[in-house]
Design a protein around this motif. Structure first.
Motif, mmCIF file in Angstrom:
data_model
loop_
_atom_site.group_PDB
_atom_site.id
_atom_site.type_symbol
_atom_site.label_atom_id
_atom_site.label_comp_id
_atom_site.label_asym_id
_atom_site.label_seq_id
_atom_site.Cartn_x
_atom_site.Cartn_y
_atom_site.Cartn_z
ATOM 1 N N ALA A 21 0.840 -1.202 0.000
ATOM 2 C CA ALA A 21 0.000 0.000 0.000
ATOM 3 C C ALA A 21 0.871 1.246 0.000
ATOM 4 C CB ALA A 21 -0.929 0.022 1.217
ATOM 5 N N THR A 22 0.324 2.315 -0.535
ATOM 6 C CA THR A 22 0.912 3.640 -0.390
ATOM 7 C C THR A 22 -0.068 4.488 0.426
ATOM 8 O OG1 THR A 22 -0.113 4.791 -2.268
ATOM 9 C CG2 THR A 22 1.806 3.393 -2.734
ATOM 10 N N CYS A 23 0.361 5.669 0.786
ATOM 11 C CA CYS A 23 -0.557 6.630 1.379
ATOM 12 C C CYS A 23 -1.431 7.213 0.254
ATOM 13 C CB CYS A 23 0.215 7.724 2.105
ATOM 14 S SG CYS A 23 -0.798 8.789 3.142
ATOM 15 N N PHE A 24 -2.441 7.992 0.626
ATOM 16 C CA PHE A 24 -3.316 8.608 -0.366
ATOM 17 C C PHE A 24 -3.581 10.052 0.042
ATOM 18 C CE2 PHE A 24 -5.981 7.116 3.003
ATOM 19 C CZ PHE A 24 -7.035 8.018 3.089
ATOM 20 N N ARG A 25 -4.164 10.804 -0.869
ATOM 21 C CA ARG A 25 -4.410 12.227 -0.627
ATOM 22 C C ARG A 25 -5.909 12.519 -0.729
ATOM 23 N NH1 ARG A 25 -1.074 15.815 -4.537
ATOM 24 N NH2 ARG A 25 0.584 14.966 -3.235
ATOM 25 N N TRP A 26 -6.469 13.158 0.321
ATOM 26 C CA TRP A 26 -7.854 13.631 0.272
ATOM 27 C C TRP A 26 -7.918 14.809 -0.700
ATOM 28 C CZ3 TRP A 26 -11.450 10.948 2.994
ATOM 29 C CH2 TRP A 26 -11.017 10.183 4.085
ATOM 30 N N VAL A 27 -8.830 14.773 -1.659
ATOM 31 C CA VAL A 27 -8.917 15.835 -2.661
ATOM 32 C C VAL A 27 -10.378 16.160 -2.952
ATOM 33 C CG1 VAL A 27 -6.741 15.195 -3.790
ATOM 34 C CG2 VAL A 27 -8.887 14.177 -4.560
ATOM 35 N N VAL A 50 -1.926 8.514 -4.751
ATOM 36 C CA VAL A 50 -3.237 8.278 -5.351
ATOM 37 C C VAL A 50 -4.245 9.205 -4.674
ATOM 38 C CG1 VAL A 50 -3.735 6.402 -3.750
ATOM 39 C CG2 VAL A 50 -4.933 6.476 -5.930
ATOM 40 N N ALA A 51 -5.316 9.524 -5.400
ATOM 41 C CA ALA A 51 -6.317 10.468 -4.899
ATOM 42 C C ALA A 51 -7.535 9.742 -4.346
ATOM 43 C CB ALA A 51 -6.760 11.411 -6.020
ATOM 44 N N TYR A 52 -8.149 10.376 -3.358
ATOM 45 C CA TYR A 52 -9.467 9.957 -2.864
ATOM 46 C C TYR A 52 -10.338 11.202 -2.841
ATOM 47 C CZ TYR A 52 -13.172 8.147 0.134
ATOM 48 O OH TYR A 52 -14.393 7.774 0.644
ATOM 49 N N ARG A 53 -11.295 11.240 -3.757
ATOM 50 C CA ARG A 53 -12.112 12.435 -3.941
ATOM 51 C C ARG A 53 -13.253 12.456 -2.930
ATOM 52 N NH1 ARG A 53 -13.237 15.369 -9.050
ATOM 53 N NH2 ARG A 53 -12.471 13.578 -10.240
ATOM 54 N N MET A 54 -13.443 13.594 -2.278
ATOM 55 C CA MET A 54 -14.500 13.751 -1.291
ATOM 56 C C MET A 54 -15.734 14.384 -1.911
ATOM 57 S SD MET A 54 -12.430 15.107 2.051
ATOM 58 C CE MET A 54 -11.737 16.529 1.210
ATOM 59 N N LEU A 70 -13.758 11.922 8.619
ATOM 60 C CA LEU A 70 -15.030 11.894 9.310
ATOM 61 C C LEU A 70 -16.135 12.530 8.483
ATOM 62 C CD1 LEU A 70 -13.811 12.883 12.873
ATOM 63 C CD2 LEU A 70 -14.283 10.600 11.987
ATOM 64 N N ILE A 71 -15.763 13.335 7.480
ATOM 65 C CA ILE A 71 -16.759 13.927 6.604
ATOM 66 C C ILE A 71 -17.206 12.903 5.577
ATOM 67 C CG2 ILE A 71 -17.197 15.749 4.904
ATOM 68 C CD1 ILE A 71 -14.984 17.361 6.310
ATOM 69 N N THR A 72 -16.268 12.259 4.925
ATOM 70 C CA THR A 72 -16.558 11.261 3.901
ATOM 71 C C THR A 72 -16.076 9.927 4.427
ATOM 72 O OG1 THR A 72 -16.147 12.946 2.236
ATOM 73 C CG2 THR A 72 -16.246 10.675 1.479
ATOM 74 N N VAL A 73 -16.985 9.172 5.020
ATOM 75 C CA VAL A 73 -16.593 7.930 5.664
ATOM 76 C C VAL A 73 -16.357 6.835 4.654
ATOM 77 C CG1 VAL A 73 -17.280 6.211 7.374
ATOM 78 C CG2 VAL A 73 -17.873 8.602 7.727
ATOM 79 N N ASN A 74 -17.207 6.783 3.634
ATOM 80 C CA ASN A 74 -17.083 5.708 2.670
ATOM 81 C C ASN A 74 -17.761 6.110 1.377
ATOM 82 O OD1 ASN A 74 -16.423 2.934 1.943
ATOM 83 N ND2 ASN A 74 -18.623 2.615 1.927
ATOM 84 N N LYS A 75 -17.221 5.655 0.256
ATOM 85 C CA LYS A 75 -17.852 5.878 -1.028
ATOM 86 C C LYS A 75 -18.171 4.533 -1.632
ATOM 87 C CE LYS A 75 -14.750 8.243 -3.187
ATOM 88 N NZ LYS A 75 -14.109 9.045 -4.216
ATOM 89 N N SER A 76 -19.263 4.472 -2.322
ATOM 90 C CA SER A 76 -19.608 3.256 -3.038
ATOM 91 C C SER A 76 -19.744 3.585 -4.503
ATOM 92 C CB SER A 76 -20.935 2.667 -2.530
ATOM 93 O OG SER A 76 -21.320 1.576 -3.329
ATOM 94 N N THR A 77 -19.080 2.811 -5.361
ATOM 95 C CA THR A 77 -19.177 3.049 -6.796
ATOM 96 C C THR A 77 -20.269 2.196 -7.419
ATOM 97 O OG1 THR A 77 -17.374 1.467 -6.998
ATOM 98 C CG2 THR A 77 -16.813 3.785 -7.154
#
Length: 323
Positions: A113-119, A203-207, A314-321
């Motif tokens: 794993a790598t770390c990720f960035r909240w975007v 890698v990005a994680y879009r909120m 805590l704002i975006t706990v989980n996303k479902s595609t």
């Protein structure tokens, strides 16, 4: 090293071009991209078919949920490493190269794993810096202790696992679940294997994406992923200090549930949940107990809103595609 990238797709036409292009632009070019359309009703399939690179494969199935889509992608994968990407997110250009390097440097390890960035939005300049060489990595042998202590250091988008491991664990993702279904797999793999971890956010994680499963409603019971983790730890399947750390992680989840009861004015239920979560003993647990006793529901809501504003997870706990 061939990397298989699995992307579950459900009504994400507005985001797919960026996700696919981010794979096409990888510095590591030995990859295949498997997009599993889970019965989309928008033009997601048309967007995918605009790309003619032969390494891109479209798999279509009736709507069955994100877990079924990811499992289908794993079945279709041919690479040594299987990586995952949400359809509304993207990889930085050096992401797959980092995983290929970690897997090559650690041929006996299975979990990376790598770390990720909240975007919120894509900004090209933020992703063009090459990572330092040699790539900084560490072997995390205390998976649950690190997860409990340091929070969410990795995300579905930032994880790769050797295909042989996933094939032996199929169905990897719990079908029918779309909340914490990814953590369930990461926990089970973490029980079996150390994690080779790179702390760089590649890698990005879009909120706050429209159509994603953003948790805004109160969660007042333990989710299945934490119920199963607790059961495995109590049964001794996770031993020693790691078992205790897993139970602390579950206890922290119970503290979050107690906060929801506080906001609803259910003081007795909040205290009961905090008692069940007493393994999470810390200043945060003590503060939660004190606030449950002393705060009104309105005060609890204001405090929780302030806390969430300071912590993206805590704002975006989980996303479902998929749905």
């Amino acid at each position: 090293m061939l990397c298989s990238v699995v992307v579950p797709v459900y009504n994400k036409a507005a985001y797919l071009e960026l996700a696919i292009t981010s794979v096409l632009k990888q510095t590591h070019q030995d990859w295949e991209l498997i997009l599993v359309d889970d019965g989309s009703t928008d033009n997601s399939v048309e967007v995918i078919r605009r790309f003619t690179d032969p390494r891109i494969r479209l798999v279509q199935q009736p709507n069955g949920g994100v877990s079924r889509a990811r499992n289908r992608g794993i079945d279709a994968a041919k690479g040594e490493l299987v990586c995952f990407l949400d359809a509304d997110d993207w990889y930085g250009p050096h992401y797959l190269a980092a995983h290929a390097e970690m897997a090559t440097r650690h041929p006996d390890q299975q979990y990376f794993a790598t770390c990720f960035r909240w975007v919120r939005d894509y900004v090209a300049a933020e992703w063009n810096v090459a990572p330092p060489q040699p790539l900084p990595v560490e072997l995390v042998t205390n998976f649950f202790e690190r997860r409990s202590h340091d929070g969410k250091m990795w995300h579905t988008n930032s994880i790769a696992i050797r295909r042989s491991v996933l094939q032996a664990m199929q169905p990897c993702f719990p079908v029918g679940e779309s909340l914490g279904e990814d953590q369930d797999l990461w926990f089970r793999v973490g029980e079996r294997y150390p994690l080779v971890y790179c702390p760089l956010p590649l890698v990005a994680y879009r909120m706050d994406v429209a159509g994603s499963l953003v948790i805004t409603q109160a969660r007042r019971k333990l989710t299945p992923v934490y119920e199963r983790l607790e059961q495995r730890a109590l049964a001794g399947h996770i031993r020693g200090s790691e078992g205790r750390a897993a139970l602390r992680l579950v206890a922290h989840a119970r503290v979050g549930i107690a906060r929801q009861h506080m906001e609803a004015g259910e003081r007795g239920r909040a205290l009961a949940e905090l008692w069940r979560g007493r393994r999470a003993w810390s200043r945060h647990w003590i503060a939660a107990v004190m606030m449950t006793v002393a705060f009104s529901p309105a005060m609890a809501r204001r405090w929780n809103a302030w806390r969430k504003s300071r912590t993206p997870e805590l704002i975006t706990v989980n996303k479902s595609t998929s749905t």
